[in-house]
Design a protein around this motif. Sequence first.
Motif, PDB file in Angstrom:
ATOM      1  N   GLN A   1       0.912  -1.247   0.135  1.00  0.00           N
ATOM      2  CA  GLN A   1       0.094  -0.005  -0.058  1.00  0.00           C
ATOM      3  C   GLN A   1       0.897   1.366   0.067  1.00  0.00           C
ATOM      4  O   GLN A   1       0.629   2.219  -0.730  1.00  0.00           O
ATOM      5  CB  GLN A   1      -0.985  -0.187   1.098  1.00  0.00           C
ATOM      6  CG  GLN A   1      -2.218  -0.637   1.065  1.00  0.00           C
ATOM      7  CD  GLN A   1      -3.006  -0.733   2.381  1.00  0.00           C
ATOM      8  OE1 GLN A   1      -2.469  -1.352   3.558  1.00  0.00           O
ATOM      9  NE2 GLN A   1      -4.107  -0.054   2.119  1.00  0.00           N
ATOM     10  N   VAL A   2       1.987   1.440   0.786  1.00  0.00           N
ATOM     11  CA  VAL A   2       2.697   2.524   0.987  1.00  0.00           C
ATOM     12  C   VAL A   2       3.753   2.703  -0.358  1.00  0.00           C
ATOM     13  O   VAL A   2       3.800   3.671  -0.955  1.00  0.00           O
ATOM     14  CB  VAL A   2       3.514   2.104   2.099  1.00  0.00           C
ATOM     15  CG1 VAL A   2       4.803   3.477   2.166  1.00  0.00           C
ATOM     16  CG2 VAL A   2       2.990   2.144   3.358  1.00  0.00           C
ATOM     17  N   GLN A   3       4.020   1.318  -1.091  1.00  0.00           N
ATOM     18  CA  GLN A   3       4.699   1.555  -2.158  1.00  0.00           C
ATOM     19  C   GLN A   3       4.058   2.077  -3.142  1.00  0.00           C
ATOM     20  O   GLN A   3       4.152   3.086  -4.085  1.00  0.00           O
ATOM     21  CB  GLN A   3       5.374   0.142  -2.690  1.00  0.00           C
ATOM     22  CG  GLN A   3       6.336   0.276  -3.732  1.00  0.00           C
ATOM     23  CD  GLN A   3       7.030  -1.285  -3.797  1.00  0.00           C
ATOM     24  OE1 GLN A   3       6.726  -2.039  -3.109  1.00  0.00           O
ATOM     25  NE2 GLN A   3       8.339  -0.992  -4.445  1.00  0.00           N
TER      26      GLN A   3
ATOM     27  N   GLU B   1       1.252   3.890  -3.030  1.00  0.00           N
ATOM     28  CA  GLU B   1       0.954   5.444  -2.666  1.00  0.00           C
ATOM     29  C   GLU B   1       2.181   6.333  -3.242  1.00  0.00           C
ATOM     30  O   GLU B   1       1.922   7.366  -3.731  1.00  0.00           O
ATOM     31  CB  GLU B   1       0.842   5.743  -1.344  1.00  0.00           C
ATOM     32  CG  GLU B   1       0.396   7.074  -1.025  1.00  0.00           C
ATOM     33  CD  GLU B   1       0.399   7.587   0.465  1.00  0.00           C
ATOM     34  OE1 GLU B   1      -0.651   7.656   1.066  1.00  0.00           O
ATOM     35  OE2 GLU B   1       1.844   7.873   0.752  1.00  0.00           O
ATOM     36  N   LEU B   2       3.464   5.718  -2.795  1.00  0.00           N
ATOM     37  CA  LEU B   2       4.381   6.533  -3.099  1.00  0.00           C
ATOM     38  C   LEU B   2       4.682   6.592  -4.730  1.00  0.00           C
ATOM     39  O   LEU B   2       5.630   7.475  -5.189  1.00  0.00           O
ATOM     40  CB  LEU B   2       5.728   6.145  -2.418  1.00  0.00           C
ATOM     41  CG  LEU B   2       5.805   6.085  -0.897  1.00  0.00           C
ATOM     42  CD1 LEU B   2       7.038   5.514  -0.209  1.00  0.00           C
ATOM     43  CD2 LEU B   2       5.799   7.549  -0.466  1.00  0.00           C
TER      44      LEU B   2
ATOM     45  N   ASP C   1      -2.678  10.319  -3.753  1.00  0.00           N
ATOM     46  CA  ASP C   1      -3.319  10.157  -2.552  1.00  0.00           C
ATOM     47  C   ASP C   1      -3.200  11.189  -1.394  1.00  0.00           C
ATOM     48  O   ASP C   1      -3.655  11.378  -0.610  1.00  0.00           O
ATOM     49  CB  ASP C   1      -3.595   8.823  -2.047  1.00  0.00           C
ATOM     50  CG  ASP C   1      -4.160   7.853  -2.981  1.00  0.00           C
ATOM     51  OD1 ASP C   1      -4.970   8.296  -3.801  1.00  0.00           O
ATOM     52  OD2 ASP C   1      -3.747   6.709  -2.985  1.00  0.00           O
ATOM     53  N   SER C   2      -2.197  12.134  -1.761  1.00  0.00           N
ATOM     54  CA  SER C   2      -1.654  12.832  -0.733  1.00  0.00           C
ATOM     55  C   SER C   2      -2.481  14.158  -0.688  1.00  0.00           C
ATOM     56  O   SER C   2      -2.983  14.766  -1.824  1.00  0.00           O
ATOM     57  CB  SER C   2      -0.027  13.060  -0.750  1.00  0.00           C
ATOM     58  OG  SER C   2       0.227  14.189  -1.781  1.00  0.00           O
ATOM     59  N   SER C   3      -2.465  14.832   0.269  1.00  0.00           N
ATOM     60  CA  SER C   3      -3.259  15.885   0.496  1.00  0.00           C
ATOM     61  C   SER C   3      -2.101  17.240   1.103  1.00  0.00           C
ATOM     62  O   SER C   3      -1.519  16.751   2.211  1.00  0.00           O
ATOM     63  CB  SER C   3      -4.285  15.983   1.216  1.00  0.00           C
ATOM     64  OG  SER C   3      -4.854  17.113   1.830  1.00  0.00           O
TER      65      SER C   3
ATOM     66  N   ALA D   1      -3.579  19.615   2.821  1.00  0.00           N
ATOM     67  CA  ALA D   1      -4.231  20.405   3.397  1.00  0.00           C
ATOM     68  C   ALA D   1      -3.642  21.024   4.628  1.00  0.00           C
ATOM     69  O   ALA D   1      -3.773  22.179   5.309  1.00  0.00           O
ATOM     70  CB  ALA D   1      -5.780  19.821   3.629  1.00  0.00           C
TER      71      ALA D   1
END
Lengths: 318, 155
Positions: free
Chosen positions: B3-5, B7-8, B43-45, B47
């Motif tokens: 999952q982390v991979q 996302e990155l 997927d990063s934000s 905010a």
Amino acid sequence: MRVKIKCCTIIFACVSVSGFAYALETDQFYAWGKPIEDSTHHLNAWVRLQIQDALDSRVNGKARDCEAAVNMIQKRLQHSIYQPIELWINSTDLVDRVPRGIEEYQDYRESYLLSRTYPLDTARGLQPSPTLEVNQVRLGSDKLAHFFSEGWWYYKWWKKNQGDKSTEELQHELLLYGVNLEKWVQGELLTGVISPADMEANYQGFIFYQQLCKGEKPLLHQEDGLWHFSESFDIANYVSPEWDESWNANIYSKKRWKGIRQTMAAYCPMLQDEWVQKQRALYAELDTQTPIDKLLSELVDNGKLSDPLPFDISSVCN
Amino acid sequence: MQQVQQELENVERRWYTITRLKWGYPLRWSAGIGAMLAEQPRDSSCATGCAIRGWHFMVEPGQYGIQGGVGWGRLVGETGRTKRWMHTVNWGWAVRGVVLRTWGDSYLDPDSQTLAGIEGSLSIVRVNLSVGMLRSFSSEADPDWVLVGSFGLGF
């Protein structure tokens, strides 16, 4: 020339002040009773991926020895001001945390421990760190920044000062160095907070950097000339209840304490809450006396440091 | 781990709006607006805070002229409720090639002239400090090289 000198002075002042950016503050009381999913696996994965990627990057193979590989890892994990792990935690969807999302963040900023402020309060210019959970322990994301950042500083100090000192002597001096860091720009001087929890995270970070090349099974090993990071790394091995600032009380300056006492006292009724009682019972069971605890007790006994006990929630509520 | 991979690795290019409000020489009061192109996990934000780096441009009209610049920089900032306006810059730096056109009663001699050069900018806890060295295109300009600087908020 005058203009140049003025410009240099301003730049210097800004850069100096930026040191306090390390000292992001956190509040675990705010997260009391709020559910947080455990993030151990995601954090382990992020650390493993970052380290292996740093080792596999274009300079891989050029790391002559393990220490050179450690330097490559440090460059990836430890930056000058904001630490990569904390930035990732703040922006990812994968790490559960309190607060999460902009609405909750707004509320956190308005009600966290340091929210009752005074004019020109340097700590308020910084974003407070959220709380996450690792192996049943609640911690501010700033602790992971401390782990990789100040942990590296400890490691550098330790390498530089080894000389012919005994292990005990060296350790004692290292921990004193850590206390002094916390008294200066990393804490008291700029935010009015000395955090034993930060020191615990720093010290565990130091142990992590040591374990990369030392011990029976170092975390780094070489195969066919390439460096590899061990699958056995687990952040949970370093985290303890001492990292939770609602359990391991900070020491506050008089000026800072005025506002904090009032905010902390509002949590007194929650000491009867089932979740809080269960969590504190768990911490009591897991907590051990660490080298930092020992040193801080000595310093308090010698009058060189204020006693954290009056700043503990149990003292506030009694 | 996967999952982390994912996302990155699952990144996209995003434009972020950057702004600044400053007082300085020779523009006096000025307001800049521009954009930075950054590559980020989908997927990063930003905010509540993130780090971005990349190429950016900025146009900055001021009391005594207008400046335009293109450069590279990195910053740690927050977009808050806005999706793409990096309104709070906690830390950042940039190097830009800039072109400046002055007018009116500017401090320069002649008042109206065009200059070009390089500017360095540093932002810490919202406060921005910029210093640049620009050369005039005007044959009447005295001196040829001008040290410019400003102080304000933003990036």
